[in-house]
Design a protein around this motif. Structure first.
Motif, PDB file in Angstrom:
ATOM      1  N   LEU A 218       0.805  -1.213   0.000  1.00 40.78           N
ATOM      2  CA  LEU A 218       0.000   0.000   0.000  1.00 40.78           C
ATOM      3  C   LEU A 218       0.838   1.264   0.000  1.00 40.78           C
ATOM      4  CD1 LEU A 218      -2.800  -1.006   2.531  1.00 40.78           C
ATOM      5  CD2 LEU A 218      -2.957  -0.910   0.038  1.00 40.78           C
ATOM      6  N   PHE A 219       1.965   1.247   0.681  1.00 43.95           N
ATOM      7  CA  PHE A 219       2.793   2.449   0.771  1.00 43.95           C
ATOM      8  C   PHE A 219       4.186   2.057   1.237  1.00 43.95           C
ATOM      9  CE2 PHE A 219       0.308   2.186   4.759  1.00 43.95           C
ATOM     10  CZ  PHE A 219       1.331   2.006   5.680  1.00 43.95           C
ATOM     11  N   TYR A 220       5.093   3.023   1.123  1.00 44.30           N
ATOM     12  CA  TYR A 220       6.448   2.859   1.657  1.00 44.30           C
ATOM     13  C   TYR A 220       6.598   3.764   2.873  1.00 44.30           C
ATOM     14  CZ  TYR A 220      11.497   2.761   2.131  1.00 44.30           C
ATOM     15  OH  TYR A 220      12.754   2.600   2.620  1.00 44.30           O
ATOM     16  N   ALA A 221       7.303   3.263   3.878  1.00 48.31           N
ATOM     17  CA  ALA A 221       7.594   4.066   5.074  1.00 48.31           C
ATOM     18  C   ALA A 221       8.886   3.537   5.683  1.00 48.31           C
ATOM     19  CB  ALA A 221       6.440   3.970   6.072  1.00 48.31           C
ATOM     20  N   ASP A 222       9.321   4.190   6.728  1.00 43.54           N
ATOM     21  CA  ASP A 222      10.460   3.690   7.489  1.00 43.54           C
ATOM     22  C   ASP A 222       9.917   2.616   8.440  1.00 43.54           C
ATOM     23  OD1 ASP A 222      12.904   3.279   8.630  1.00 43.54           O
ATOM     24  OD2 ASP A 222      12.886   5.111   9.821  1.00 43.54           O
TER      25      ASP A 222
ATOM     26  N   ALA B 257      -4.736  -9.881   1.381  1.00 37.53           N
ATOM     27  CA  ALA B 257      -6.180  -9.755   1.530  1.00 37.53           C
ATOM     28  C   ALA B 257      -6.605  -9.269   2.917  1.00 37.53           C
ATOM     29  CB  ALA B 257      -6.869 -11.082   1.200  1.00 37.53           C
ATOM     30  N   PRO B 258      -6.029  -9.774   4.018  1.00 35.22           N
ATOM     31  CA  PRO B 258      -6.564  -9.358   5.321  1.00 35.22           C
ATOM     32  C   PRO B 258      -6.230  -7.933   5.737  1.00 35.22           C
ATOM     33  CG  PRO B 258      -4.746 -10.906   5.597  1.00 35.22           C
ATOM     34  CD  PRO B 258      -5.064 -10.873   4.139  1.00 35.22           C
TER      35      PRO B 258
ATOM     36  N   GLU C  18       2.541  -1.963   9.809  1.00 31.54           N
ATOM     37  CA  GLU C  18       2.156  -0.578   9.565  1.00 31.54           C
ATOM     38  C   GLU C  18       0.989  -0.466   8.581  1.00 31.54           C
ATOM     39  OE1 GLU C  18       6.422  -0.420  10.989  1.00 31.54           O
ATOM     40  OE2 GLU C  18       5.175  -1.744   9.787  1.00 31.54           O
ATOM     41  N   GLU C  19       0.942  -1.350   7.584  1.00 28.22           N
ATOM     42  CA  GLU C  19      -0.162  -1.299   6.622  1.00 28.22           C
ATOM     43  C   GLU C  19      -1.487  -1.660   7.286  1.00 28.22           C
ATOM     44  OE1 GLU C  19       1.758  -2.127   2.287  1.00 28.22           O
ATOM     45  OE2 GLU C  19       1.459  -3.898   3.540  1.00 28.22           O
TER      46      GLU C  19
ATOM     47  N   GLN D 214      -7.146  -2.598  10.213  1.00 24.57           N
ATOM     48  CA  GLN D 214      -7.343  -4.043  10.320  1.00 24.57           C
ATOM     49  C   GLN D 214      -6.396  -4.611  11.374  1.00 24.57           C
ATOM     50  OE1 GLN D 214      -9.773  -5.549   8.687  1.00 24.57           O
ATOM     51  NE2 GLN D 214     -10.307  -3.762   7.440  1.00 24.57           N
ATOM     52  N   ASP D 215      -6.833  -5.650  12.036  1.00 22.91           N
ATOM     53  CA  ASP D 215      -6.041  -6.238  13.124  1.00 22.91           C
ATOM     54  C   ASP D 215      -4.903  -7.078  12.551  1.00 22.91           C
ATOM     55  OD1 ASP D 215      -5.018  -7.360  15.398  1.00 22.91           O
ATOM     56  OD2 ASP D 215      -6.911  -8.205  16.109  1.00 22.91           O
ATOM     57  N   PHE D 216      -3.678  -6.672  12.851  1.00 19.27           N
ATOM     58  CA  PHE D 216      -2.502  -7.376  12.359  1.00 19.27           C
ATOM     59  C   PHE D 216      -2.378  -8.763  12.986  1.00 19.27           C
ATOM     60  CE2 PHE D 216       2.110  -8.282  12.834  1.00 19.27           C
ATOM     61  CZ  PHE D 216       2.465  -8.366  11.492  1.00 19.27           C
TER      62      PHE D 216
END
Length: 290
Positions: free
Chosen positions: A36-40, A87-88, A121-122, A128-130
């Motif tokens: 979804l994205f890039y981050a540190d 998916a989750p 992080e996503e 959503q629960d990791f």
């Protein structure tokens, strides 16, 4: 042995032409990855010794299903699969509608490569629960199959519901990951397994042993089951046949990773021209001999 093209990390504007070339060269399936994205990221990346991702903020991560729709429009036989779709990190209905639509537009040329993901992080960003992602994926897959089949389902306090459009045929589900839980999930709920790292023979053999054991435990020994394994071997038809004897039904290659110095000098680094030239050479030297 089916040849899958690993097109992840390519620039977004290359995918349509890569799809055309992949079909022309005889590849079975084109894959692309999902983030979804890039981050540190604080979450360690599980497929590198350093725990750091192999990409940076400038690496393209186009939306999987938009890109598949564009590629499907310029091809007729090439299949498409995410390797893998997380998916989750999404809600059930977003996943159901996106995959179903892509399968309809491509006339059934979609394989659903799916995994639980590693990037906390996503999940935080999407609410959503990791920590329950594995259990939730286990719950999602049977419901997704029912929705894609045009069936009506009842969930929690919602009214009976269905989605449209739905594809004419079954969408194959290939589960990614090589943990014990992922391999158990693949054997229990999947039509196949897809690796999301590059395996040496020593790394792959225990994965295959676990898959066989899990398939047997689920009463699926001897039934059709795809095993798509990216292999750390030099491209060679004879070598691929040897892995086929171990139960590997397909492998994933990005021929430009092995571009010669002469090819790089002629076409440039990471250009579309380099990728197509190396794909064409791969087709002549490997695919034609399988």
């Amino acid at each position: 042995m089916k040849m899958w093209l690993g097109a992840s990390f390519s620039d977004t504007d290359q995918f349509v032409e890569l799809a055309r070339a992949a079909e022309r060269c005889g590849f079975d399936t084109l894959t692309l990855s999902d983030h979804l994205f890039y981050a540190d990221f604080e979450t360690p990346y599980p497929y590198s010794k350093s725990g750091r991702p192999r990409w940076n903020a400038r690496t393209h991560w186009p939306d999987v299903w938009v890109t598949i729709g564009a590629m499907a429009a310029v091809t007729t036989s090439l299949r498409f699969a995410p390797n893998v779709y997380i998916a989750p990190v999404r809600d059930l209905f977003t996943v159901a509608k996106q995959v179903s639509t892509a399968a309809v537009l491509s006339r059934g040329r979609v394989t659903f490569g799916v995994g639980v993901g590693w990037c906390k992080e996503e999940f935080v960003a999407t609410g959503q629960d990791f920590h329950t992602r594995g259990r939730r994926l286990d719950e999602m897959l049977p419901v997704l199959r029912s929705l894609w089949a045009g069936e009506t389902v009842t969930l929690d306090s919602l009214p009976a519901l269905s989605i449209c459009p739905v594809p004419a045929g079954r969408i194959p589900v290939h589960v990614g990951g090589d943990s014990e839980a992922a391999l158990r999930r693949a054997a229990r709920l999947g039509d196949g397994w897809i690796g999301n790292r590059i395996y040496t023979e020593e790394q792959l053999d225990p994965v295959l042993d676990t898959l066989r054991r899990q398939l047997d435990a689920n009463g699926r020994s001897g039934q059709p089951f795809d095993v798509i394994a990216p292999l750390a071997v030099l491209p060679d038809a004879g070598t691929y046949r040897r892995f086929a004897a171990k139960g590997v039904t397909g492998t994933l290659a990005a021929p430009w990773w092995l571009a010669t110095p002469e090819e790089k000098a002629r076409y440039g680094e990471d250009t579309l021209e380099l990728k197509i030239a190396t794909m064409e050479r791969f087709a002549e030297e490997v695919i034609a001999k399988l």
